[in-house]
Design a protein around this motif. Structure first.
Motif, PDB file in Angstrom:
ATOM      1  N   TYR A 104       8.039  42.025  60.378  1.00  0.00           N
ATOM      2  CA  TYR A 104       9.310  42.385  60.433  1.00  0.00           C
ATOM      3  C   TYR A 104       9.486  43.885  61.058  1.00  0.00           C
ATOM      4  O   TYR A 104       8.162  44.608  61.291  1.00  0.00           O
ATOM      5  CB  TYR A 104       9.084  43.637  58.646  1.00  0.00           C
ATOM      6  CG  TYR A 104      10.165  43.988  58.703  1.00  0.00           C
ATOM      7  CD1 TYR A 104      11.452  43.559  57.596  1.00  0.00           C
ATOM      8  CD2 TYR A 104      10.080  45.632  58.914  1.00  0.00           C
ATOM      9  CE1 TYR A 104      13.089  44.979  57.579  1.00  0.00           C
ATOM     10  CE2 TYR A 104      11.135  46.390  58.484  1.00  0.00           C
ATOM     11  CZ  TYR A 104      11.890  46.562  57.720  1.00  0.00           C
ATOM     12  OH  TYR A 104      13.139  47.581  58.047  1.00  0.00           O
ATOM     13  N   SER A 131      15.898  44.044  65.571  1.00  0.00           N
ATOM     14  CA  SER A 131      15.512  43.708  64.562  1.00  0.00           C
ATOM     15  C   SER A 131      14.411  42.665  64.837  1.00  0.00           C
ATOM     16  O   SER A 131      15.776  41.735  64.959  1.00  0.00           O
ATOM     17  CB  SER A 131      16.067  44.332  64.137  1.00  0.00           C
ATOM     18  OG  SER A 131      17.013  43.819  63.524  1.00  0.00           O
ATOM     19  N   VAL A 165      13.479  40.659  60.869  1.00  0.00           N
ATOM     20  CA  VAL A 165      13.812  40.275  59.419  1.00  0.00           C
ATOM     21  C   VAL A 165      13.299  38.960  59.153  1.00  0.00           C
ATOM     22  O   VAL A 165      14.268  38.557  59.581  1.00  0.00           O
ATOM     23  CB  VAL A 165      14.723  40.910  59.171  1.00  0.00           C
ATOM     24  CG1 VAL A 165      15.118  41.048  57.829  1.00  0.00           C
ATOM     25  CG2 VAL A 165      14.639  42.464  59.710  1.00  0.00           C
ATOM     26  N   ASP A 193      13.898  36.272  56.728  1.00  0.00           N
ATOM     27  CA  ASP A 193      14.773  35.318  56.950  1.00  0.00           C
ATOM     28  C   ASP A 193      15.314  34.057  57.047  1.00  0.00           C
ATOM     29  O   ASP A 193      15.889  33.961  58.135  1.00  0.00           O
ATOM     30  CB  ASP A 193      15.789  37.095  57.230  1.00  0.00           C
ATOM     31  CG  ASP A 193      17.674  36.048  56.380  1.00  0.00           C
ATOM     32  OD1 ASP A 193      18.126  35.275  55.502  1.00  0.00           O
ATOM     33  OD2 ASP A 193      18.211  36.923  56.391  1.00  0.00           O
ATOM     34  N   ALA A 210      10.644  47.887  52.608  1.00  0.00           N
ATOM     35  CA  ALA A 210      12.251  47.335  52.786  1.00  0.00           C
ATOM     36  C   ALA A 210      12.380  46.135  53.821  1.00  0.00           C
ATOM     37  O   ALA A 210      12.898  45.145  53.480  1.00  0.00           O
ATOM     38  CB  ALA A 210      12.504  47.831  54.072  1.00  0.00           C
ATOM     39  N   ARG A 249      13.159  43.746  50.283  1.00  0.00           N
ATOM     40  CA  ARG A 249      14.237  44.353  49.797  1.00  0.00           C
ATOM     41  C   ARG A 249      15.360  43.993  51.296  1.00  0.00           C
ATOM     42  O   ARG A 249      16.645  42.699  50.800  1.00  0.00           O
ATOM     43  CB  ARG A 249      14.779  45.753  50.039  1.00  0.00           C
ATOM     44  CG  ARG A 249      16.336  46.304  49.911  1.00  0.00           C
ATOM     45  CD  ARG A 249      16.163  47.883  50.707  1.00  0.00           C
ATOM     46  NE  ARG A 249      16.606  47.987  51.709  1.00  0.00           N
ATOM     47  CZ  ARG A 249      15.879  48.960  51.654  1.00  0.00           C
ATOM     48  NH1 ARG A 249      14.568  49.492  50.921  1.00  0.00           N
ATOM     49  NH2 ARG A 249      15.431  49.303  53.373  1.00  0.00           N
ATOM     50  N   ASP A 250      15.325  43.596  52.189  1.00  0.00           N
ATOM     51  CA  ASP A 250      16.000  43.344  54.000  1.00  0.00           C
ATOM     52  C   ASP A 250      16.356  41.772  53.625  1.00  0.00           C
ATOM     53  O   ASP A 250      16.950  40.935  54.490  1.00  0.00           O
ATOM     54  CB  ASP A 250      15.948  43.967  54.608  1.00  0.00           C
ATOM     55  CG  ASP A 250      16.527  44.978  54.413  1.00  0.00           C
ATOM     56  OD1 ASP A 250      17.062  45.921  52.949  1.00  0.00           O
ATOM     57  OD2 ASP A 250      16.101  46.622  55.127  1.00  0.00           O
TER      58      ASP A 250
END
Length: 297
Positions: A92, A100, A102, A104, A169, A172-173
Protein backbone atom coordinates in the motif's frame (compact mmCIF):
# COMPACT_ATOMS: atom_id res chain seq x y z
CA UNK A 1 3.00 -31.09 14.53
CA UNK A 2 0.80 -28.87 12.35
CA UNK A 3 0.40 -29.29 8.61
CA UNK A 4 3.12 -27.30 6.87
CA UNK A 5 1.81 -24.51 4.66
CA UNK A 6 3.55 -21.28 3.66
CA UNK A 7 1.96 -18.64 1.46
CA UNK A 8 4.57 -15.92 1.98
CA UNK A 9 7.56 -16.85 -0.17
CA UNK A 10 9.96 -14.62 -2.10
CA UNK A 11 12.01 -15.98 -4.97
CA UNK A 12 14.50 -14.40 -7.37
CA UNK A 13 11.54 -12.77 -9.10
CA UNK A 14 11.77 -10.14 -6.33
CA UNK A 15 14.27 -10.07 -3.44
CA UNK A 16 14.49 -13.78 -2.65
CA UNK A 17 17.79 -15.65 -2.89
CA UNK A 18 16.43 -18.88 -4.43
CA UNK A 19 14.43 -19.62 -7.53
CA UNK A 20 10.78 -20.59 -7.28
CA UNK A 21 11.61 -24.17 -8.25
CA UNK A 22 14.30 -24.39 -5.56
CA UNK A 23 11.73 -23.28 -3.00
CA UNK A 24 9.29 -25.92 -4.23
CA UNK A 25 11.84 -28.74 -4.04
CA UNK A 26 12.86 -27.63 -0.53
CA UNK A 27 9.20 -27.44 0.53
CA UNK A 28 8.59 -30.99 -0.72
CA UNK A 29 11.67 -32.21 1.17
CA UNK A 30 10.47 -30.47 4.35
CA UNK A 31 7.03 -32.08 4.09
CA UNK A 32 4.96 -29.08 3.03
CA UNK A 33 1.54 -29.71 1.51
CA UNK A 34 1.08 -26.18 0.12
CA UNK A 35 3.48 -23.44 -0.95
CA UNK A 36 2.44 -20.04 -2.24
CA UNK A 37 4.59 -17.41 -3.91
CA UNK A 38 4.10 -13.75 -3.00
CA UNK A 39 6.57 -11.51 -4.79
CA UNK A 40 6.78 -7.88 -3.71
CA UNK A 41 4.58 -5.67 -5.85
CA UNK A 42 3.76 -1.97 -6.08
CA UNK A 43 1.29 -2.40 -8.93
CA UNK A 44 0.65 -0.23 -10.86
CA UNK A 45 3.60 1.95 -9.77
CA UNK A 46 7.14 1.63 -11.08
CA UNK A 47 9.46 0.90 -8.11
CA UNK A 48 12.15 3.05 -9.76
CA UNK A 49 10.62 6.00 -7.89
CA UNK A 50 12.50 5.06 -4.71
CA UNK A 51 15.75 3.82 -6.29
CA UNK A 52 17.53 6.97 -5.10
CA UNK A 53 17.44 5.83 -1.47
CA UNK A 54 16.97 2.06 -1.60
CA UNK A 55 17.61 -1.00 -3.70
CA UNK A 56 14.55 -2.03 -5.69
CA UNK A 57 13.03 -5.06 -4.00
CA UNK A 58 9.67 -4.96 -5.74
CA UNK A 59 9.11 -7.01 -8.88
CA UNK A 60 8.95 -4.71 -11.92
CA UNK A 61 5.54 -4.74 -13.60
CA UNK A 62 7.32 -5.82 -16.79
CA UNK A 63 8.16 -9.14 -15.08
CA UNK A 64 4.61 -9.95 -13.94
CA UNK A 65 3.67 -12.00 -17.00
CA UNK A 66 6.90 -13.99 -16.79
CA UNK A 67 6.28 -14.64 -13.09
CA UNK A 68 2.69 -15.76 -13.63
CA UNK A 69 3.72 -18.08 -16.49
CA UNK A 70 6.59 -19.59 -14.48
CA UNK A 71 4.38 -20.39 -11.47
CA UNK A 72 1.71 -21.86 -13.78
CA UNK A 73 4.31 -24.15 -15.32
CA UNK A 74 5.59 -25.21 -11.90
CA UNK A 75 2.04 -25.86 -10.69
CA UNK A 76 1.62 -28.37 -13.48
CA UNK A 77 5.09 -29.90 -13.13
CA UNK A 78 4.71 -30.65 -9.41
CA UNK A 79 0.93 -31.14 -9.22
CA UNK A 80 1.27 -34.69 -7.89
CA UNK A 81 3.73 -33.70 -5.14
CA UNK A 82 2.62 -30.36 -3.68
CA UNK A 83 -0.08 -27.72 -4.12
CA UNK A 84 1.36 -24.48 -5.50
CA UNK A 85 -0.44 -21.14 -5.32
CA UNK A 86 0.21 -17.84 -7.09
CA UNK A 87 0.12 -14.69 -5.02
CA UNK A 88 1.53 -11.19 -4.67
CA UNK A 89 2.66 -9.28 -1.60
CA UNK A 90 0.99 -6.06 -2.62
CA UNK A 91 2.23 -2.89 -0.95
CA UNK A 92 0.00 0.00 0.00
CA UNK A 93 1.57 3.27 -1.14
CA UNK A 94 -0.29 6.52 -1.77
CA UNK A 95 1.55 9.78 -2.36
CA UNK A 96 0.69 12.89 -4.35
CA UNK A 97 3.09 13.35 -7.24
CA UNK A 98 3.98 9.65 -7.41
CA UNK A 99 0.66 7.87 -7.52
CA UNK A 100 -1.02 5.07 -5.63
CA UNK A 101 -0.79 1.32 -5.22
CA UNK A 102 -3.57 -0.37 -3.26
CA UNK A 103 -3.79 -4.15 -2.66
CA UNK A 104 -6.98 -4.79 -4.60
CA UNK A 105 -8.02 -8.02 -6.31
CA UNK A 106 -9.68 -6.01 -9.08
CA UNK A 107 -6.38 -4.29 -9.91
CA UNK A 108 -4.62 -7.67 -10.10
CA UNK A 109 -7.44 -9.53 -11.86
CA UNK A 110 -5.59 -9.80 -15.18
CA UNK A 111 -2.88 -11.90 -13.45
CA UNK A 112 -5.43 -14.27 -11.86
CA UNK A 113 -3.68 -14.65 -8.48
CA UNK A 114 -4.93 -17.21 -5.96
CA UNK A 115 -4.53 -14.60 -3.19
CA UNK A 116 -3.03 -11.24 -2.27
CA UNK A 117 -1.06 -10.30 0.84
CA UNK A 118 -1.59 -6.65 1.74
CA UNK A 119 1.43 -5.11 3.49
CA UNK A 120 2.68 -1.80 4.81
CA UNK A 121 6.41 -1.22 4.35
CA UNK A 122 6.34 2.53 3.70
CA UNK A 123 5.43 5.42 5.98
CA UNK A 124 4.59 8.66 4.17
CA UNK A 125 5.16 12.04 5.81
CA UNK A 126 4.85 15.59 4.41
CA UNK A 127 8.67 15.72 4.28
CA UNK A 128 9.19 12.38 2.56
CA UNK A 129 8.76 8.62 2.89
CA UNK A 130 10.81 5.66 4.06
CA UNK A 131 10.65 1.90 4.58
CA UNK A 132 10.28 0.81 8.20
CA UNK A 133 12.25 -2.43 7.73
CA UNK A 134 15.42 -0.93 6.26
CA UNK A 135 18.82 -1.21 7.99
CA UNK A 136 18.80 0.12 11.56
CA UNK A 137 20.96 3.13 10.75
CA UNK A 138 18.83 4.05 7.73
CA UNK A 139 15.60 3.82 9.72
CA UNK A 140 17.12 5.90 12.51
CA UNK A 141 18.19 8.58 10.02
CA UNK A 142 14.65 8.67 8.56
CA UNK A 143 13.07 8.90 12.01
CA UNK A 144 15.34 11.81 12.93
CA UNK A 145 14.65 13.54 9.61
CA UNK A 146 10.87 13.18 9.69
CA UNK A 147 9.93 12.79 13.37
CA UNK A 148 12.33 14.85 15.49
CA UNK A 149 10.74 16.86 18.28
CA UNK A 150 12.09 20.31 19.26
CA UNK A 151 14.20 18.71 22.01
CA UNK A 152 15.87 16.42 19.46
CA UNK A 153 14.16 13.22 20.54
CA UNK A 154 12.11 11.07 18.16
CA UNK A 155 8.33 11.30 18.34
CA UNK A 156 7.85 7.55 18.45
CA UNK A 157 4.13 7.82 19.17
CA UNK A 158 3.60 9.72 15.92
CA UNK A 159 5.69 7.18 13.98
CA UNK A 160 3.70 4.20 15.25
CA UNK A 161 0.37 5.99 14.81
CA UNK A 162 1.25 6.90 11.22
CA UNK A 163 2.15 3.27 10.53
CA UNK A 164 -1.11 1.87 11.90
CA UNK A 165 -3.17 4.64 10.29
CA UNK A 166 -1.72 3.58 6.93
CA UNK A 167 -2.52 -0.04 7.71
CA UNK A 168 -6.11 0.81 8.55
CA UNK A 169 -6.40 2.83 5.33
CA UNK A 170 -5.16 -0.21 3.41
CA UNK A 171 -7.72 -2.42 5.16
CA UNK A 172 -10.47 0.08 4.40
CA UNK A 173 -9.59 0.77 0.76
CA UNK A 174 -8.08 -2.54 -0.32
CA UNK A 175 -9.49 -5.95 -1.14
CA UNK A 176 -7.10 -8.77 -0.29
CA UNK A 177 -6.96 -12.02 1.67
CA UNK A 178 -3.98 -11.85 4.04
CA UNK A 179 -2.73 -8.99 6.22
CA UNK A 180 1.06 -9.20 6.09
CA UNK A 181 3.27 -8.82 9.20
CA UNK A 182 0.67 -6.62 10.93
CA UNK A 183 3.08 -4.82 13.28
CA UNK A 184 6.23 -4.58 11.17
CA UNK A 185 6.89 -1.24 12.88
CA UNK A 186 8.30 -3.28 15.80
CA UNK A 187 11.23 -4.58 13.73
CA UNK A 188 13.69 -1.79 14.49
CA UNK A 189 12.17 -0.76 17.80
CA UNK A 190 14.41 -3.23 19.64
CA UNK A 191 17.68 -1.44 18.90
CA UNK A 192 16.22 2.07 18.46
CA UNK A 193 13.63 2.05 21.29
CA UNK A 194 11.55 4.87 19.81
CA UNK A 195 8.23 3.75 21.35
CA UNK A 196 6.95 1.64 24.25
CA UNK A 197 4.60 -1.23 23.37
CA UNK A 198 3.17 -1.17 26.90
CA UNK A 199 1.82 2.38 26.62
CA UNK A 200 -1.96 2.72 26.53
CA UNK A 201 -1.92 4.74 23.29
CA UNK A 202 -0.03 1.92 21.53
CA UNK A 203 -2.48 -0.72 22.72
CA UNK A 204 -5.32 1.48 21.47
CA UNK A 205 -3.71 1.53 18.01
CA UNK A 206 -3.62 -2.28 18.06
CA UNK A 207 -7.28 -2.48 19.08
CA UNK A 208 -8.35 -0.09 16.34
CA UNK A 209 -6.36 -2.03 13.76
CA UNK A 210 -7.77 -5.37 14.92
CA UNK A 211 -11.27 -3.95 14.47
CA UNK A 212 -10.35 -2.72 10.99
CA UNK A 213 -9.00 -6.18 10.10
CA UNK A 214 -12.25 -7.77 11.26
CA UNK A 215 -14.31 -5.30 9.21
CA UNK A 216 -12.17 -6.04 6.14
CA UNK A 217 -12.64 -9.80 6.52
CA UNK A 218 -8.93 -10.60 6.14
CA UNK A 219 -6.71 -13.31 7.60
CA UNK A 220 -3.84 -11.97 9.73
CA UNK A 221 -0.58 -13.79 9.26
CA UNK A 222 1.73 -14.84 12.06
CA UNK A 223 4.98 -14.04 10.30
CA UNK A 224 8.27 -15.64 11.42
CA UNK A 225 10.53 -13.86 8.94
CA UNK A 226 12.32 -11.63 11.45
CA UNK A 227 13.24 -14.66 13.58
CA UNK A 228 14.69 -16.47 10.58
CA UNK A 229 16.87 -13.49 9.68
CA UNK A 230 18.00 -12.92 13.28
CA UNK A 231 16.36 -9.49 13.53
CA UNK A 232 13.91 -10.29 16.35
CA UNK A 233 13.24 -13.14 18.74
CA UNK A 234 9.49 -12.89 18.25
CA UNK A 235 7.08 -13.26 15.34
CA UNK A 236 4.62 -10.67 14.10
CA UNK A 237 2.13 -9.86 15.50
CA UNK A 238 2.95 -9.49 19.19
CA UNK A 239 1.09 -11.62 21.73
CA UNK A 240 -0.95 -8.57 22.77
CA UNK A 241 -1.94 -7.82 19.17
CA UNK A 242 -2.85 -11.49 18.62
CA UNK A 243 -5.17 -11.37 21.62
CA UNK A 244 -6.97 -8.34 20.18
CA UNK A 245 -7.23 -10.03 16.77
CA UNK A 246 -8.71 -13.12 18.42
CA UNK A 247 -11.20 -11.02 20.38
CA UNK A 248 -12.34 -9.46 17.09
CA UNK A 249 -12.72 -12.85 15.41
CA UNK A 250 -9.92 -12.30 12.90
CA UNK A 251 -8.60 -15.67 11.64
CA UNK A 252 -4.84 -16.28 11.41
CA UNK A 253 -2.39 -18.27 9.34
CA UNK A 254 1.33 -18.97 9.77
CA UNK A 255 3.79 -17.78 7.14
CA UNK A 256 7.57 -17.70 7.15
CA UNK A 257 8.15 -14.78 4.75
CA UNK A 258 10.96 -16.95 3.38
CA UNK A 259 13.64 -15.32 1.24
CA UNK A 260 15.78 -18.48 1.36
CA UNK A 261 14.81 -22.15 1.15
CA UNK A 262 16.30 -22.88 4.57
CA UNK A 263 13.78 -20.50 6.18
CA UNK A 264 10.59 -22.01 4.74
CA UNK A 265 9.48 -23.49 8.05
CA UNK A 266 11.42 -21.21 10.40
CA UNK A 267 9.95 -21.00 13.93
CA UNK A 268 6.62 -22.58 12.92
CA UNK A 269 6.35 -24.26 16.33
CA UNK A 270 6.73 -20.90 18.09
CA UNK A 271 4.11 -19.34 15.82
CA UNK A 272 1.66 -22.18 16.53
CA UNK A 273 2.25 -21.75 20.26
CA UNK A 274 1.55 -18.02 20.00
CA UNK A 275 -1.71 -18.73 18.16
CA UNK A 276 -2.84 -21.26 20.77
CA UNK A 277 -1.96 -18.93 23.65
CA UNK A 278 -4.15 -16.26 22.08
CA UNK A 279 -7.06 -18.72 21.93
CA UNK A 280 -6.94 -19.96 18.35
CA UNK A 281 -7.89 -23.58 17.62
CA UNK A 282 -7.16 -23.55 13.89
CA UNK A 283 -5.30 -21.76 11.12
CA UNK A 284 -7.05 -20.38 8.05
CA UNK A 285 -5.62 -20.13 4.53
CA UNK A 286 -7.07 -18.70 1.31
CA UNK A 287 -7.24 -20.77 -1.85
CA UNK A 288 -8.83 -19.04 -4.78
CA UNK A 289 -12.37 -17.96 -3.88
CA UNK A 290 -12.52 -20.13 -0.76
CA UNK A 291 -10.57 -20.79 2.45
CA UNK A 292 -9.50 -23.97 4.18
CA UNK A 293 -8.67 -24.56 7.84
CA UNK A 294 -5.93 -26.53 9.56
CA UNK A 295 -6.40 -27.59 13.20
CA UNK A 296 -3.84 -26.49 15.77
CA UNK A 297 -2.95 -29.65 17.70
Amino acid sequence: MIEKINLHTHSTFSDGKNTAEEHILAAIEKGFTVIGFSEHSLHPLNPEFYSAFDSIWHMPVTDFSKYVAAIAELKQKYADRIKILLGFEADYFVREGIGSAVPDKAAYAQFKPDYLIGSIHFINTPQGFFTVDHKVEVVEQALRSFYSKPDGTIDGKRVACDYFEAERAMLRDGNFEILGHPDLIRLRNGPLKFFDENESWYKEQLKLTAKAAAAAGVIAEINTGAIARGMMEDAYPSDQFLEYLFEQGVPVCINSDAHKTEFLDAAFDLAALKAKRAGYKELTYPSGSTCFCVPLH
